[in-house]
Design a protein around this motif. Structure first.
Motif, PDB file in Angstrom:
ATOM      1  N   GLU A  71       0.814  -1.205   0.000  1.00 28.85           N
ATOM      2  CA  GLU A  71       0.000   0.000   0.000  1.00 28.85           C
ATOM      3  C   GLU A  71       0.853   1.262   0.000  1.00 28.85           C
ATOM      4  OE1 GLU A  71      -3.263   2.053  -0.612  1.00 28.85           O
ATOM      5  OE2 GLU A  71      -3.225  -0.132  -0.508  1.00 28.85           O
ATOM      6  N   TRP A  72       1.974   1.250   0.722  1.00 29.42           N
ATOM      7  CA  TRP A  72       2.804   2.459   0.746  1.00 29.42           C
ATOM      8  C   TRP A  72       3.412   2.728  -0.622  1.00 29.42           C
ATOM      9  CZ3 TRP A  72       7.954   2.264  -0.526  1.00 29.42           C
ATOM     10  CH2 TRP A  72       8.605   1.018  -0.432  1.00 29.42           C
ATOM     11  N   GLN A  91       0.732   4.453  -2.728  1.00 29.07           N
ATOM     12  CA  GLN A  91       0.614   5.869  -2.387  1.00 29.07           C
ATOM     13  C   GLN A  91       1.783   6.668  -2.932  1.00 29.07           C
ATOM     14  OE1 GLN A  91      -2.288   7.012  -1.251  1.00 29.07           O
ATOM     15  NE2 GLN A  91      -2.837   4.845  -1.450  1.00 29.07           N
ATOM     16  N   GLU A  92       2.975   6.089  -2.903  1.00 28.22           N
ATOM     17  CA  GLU A  92       4.142   6.771  -3.479  1.00 28.22           C
ATOM     18  C   GLU A  92       4.000   6.913  -4.990  1.00 28.22           C
ATOM     19  OE1 GLU A  92       7.987   5.309  -2.469  1.00 28.22           O
ATOM     20  OE2 GLU A  92       7.949   6.313  -0.507  1.00 28.22           O
TER      21      GLU A  92
END
Length: 337
Positions: free
Chosen positions: A112-113, A116-117
């Motif tokens: 997920e990170w 988002q990035e």
């Protein structure tokens, strides 16, 4: 806008113009007030499209109330849209969207990170690639990203679009009430406003393919506020122009035309006098439902009269002309549809 040397060319400039036009009067109005008009105009838009009515004004007013809410909450709607839709679908991270295949997730597992990035990177690219996006570029961008919307509309009509817009409007209100009680931050409202914006942009691009939304905004606001013709707007609360409820002055104008018809066709006085009396009753009653029934029955009477006209002599021509004028008046009754 006619006195502006530089007409709004970007989404942000349009939002700024509307804030200059309505910002002062909206200071005393809360978000719920604005949301009620947003919902109302979106619902009228959903009604007017399948009925084949001219709905440019309904589009413009729906967009304008979105901007009004954004201005009230100090949200940059252009930026909110680009953050939510930075050139890819925010769920499958693909252009065009393939969510129908992946069930609203990337085609393969991504942390997920990292998602988002990636979205943040694409947002920066989108901002730098087109630092001055117009409403028209957003229309094109939205339907390029979601081409399935076009196919669904063509196959099944606009119902799916407006079902989704209705859903998003509910989420805007929920995000706002959550924000008010401190359960969510303003980013949630930005996110939901962006969704409403996107669905409305998509609808315009399909229904008015090739027509400029930016130019339509300028046309609508060319003489400043279209209700009071002032800048800044001087309209009082609830001073909107109605659309779907009977206007007694319109009904009265139509009745006067039927009276004119009565003078031209005295042989049909019993039928026409009954129509006039029903229209008078509808005027005094004031209810839209009563007016619709009275007018619909009058239409049947006009059709009956038309079928009974004799050979085309001067009197028949006069009657036919008055009937045509009466029908033209009916064609302006939005509340009758």
């Amino acid at each position: 806008m006619k006195n502006l040397k530089h007409k709004p060319e970007t989404v942000s400039e349009l939002q700024l113009y509307l804030n200059e036009l309505y910002g002062e009067v909206n200071k005393s109005r809360n978000v719920e007030y604005m949301f009620s008009y947003l919902f109302r105009n979106a619902s009228y838009l959903a009604r007017s499209i399948p009925r084949g009515q001219n709905c440019v004004q309904n589009f413009i007013k729906t967009f304008s109330w979105l901007f009004a809410i954004a201005n009230k909450l100090e949200i940059d709607l252009e930026d909110a849209y680009l953050r939510k839709y930075p050139g890819v679908c925010p769920y499958c991270i693909t252009k065009p969207c393939i969510c129908s295949k992946t069930n609203k997730k990337p085609i393969s597992y991504i942390k997920e990170w990292k998602i988002q990035e990636e979205l943040g990177h694409k947002y920066n690219v989108a901002k730098s690639a087109n630092p001055s996006p117009s409403m028209d570029s957003f229309v094109e961008k939205t339907n390029d990203l979601y081409p399935a919307n076009i196919h669904i509309w063509k196959a099944a009509g606009p119902a799916f679009h407006f079902f989704r817009l209705l859903e998003e409007l509910g989420e805007v209100h929920e995000a706002y009430t959550s924000f008010c009680r401190g359960a969510k931050d303003k980013h949630e409202i930005e996110n939901e406003l962006a969704d409403c914006f996107a669905w409305t942009l998509s609808s315009w691009g399909i229904h008015y393919l090739g027509e400029s939304l930016q130019d339509s905004f300028i046309t609508y606001y060319y003489n400043s506020c279209p209700v009071c013709s002032s800048i800044p707007c001087k309209c009082e609360a609830y001073s909107d122009r109605g659309e779907m409820l009977v206007k007694i002055e319109e009904l009265r104008l139509y009745r006067e035309k039927i009276k004119e018809l009565l003078e031209a066709a005295p042989d049909h006085s019993e039928l026409l006098q009954s129509v006039i009396e029903d229209l008078q009753f509808a005027e005094s009653d004031g209810k839209t439902a009563v007016a619709i029934t009275a007018v619909k029955q009058s239409e049947s009477a006009l059709e009956k009269l038309s079928s009974q006209l004799g050979q085309v002599d001067n009197s028949a021509k006069s009657v036919a002309s008055i009937i045509a004028s009466a029908k033209a008046i009916l064609g302006t009754f939005n509340w009758l549809s």
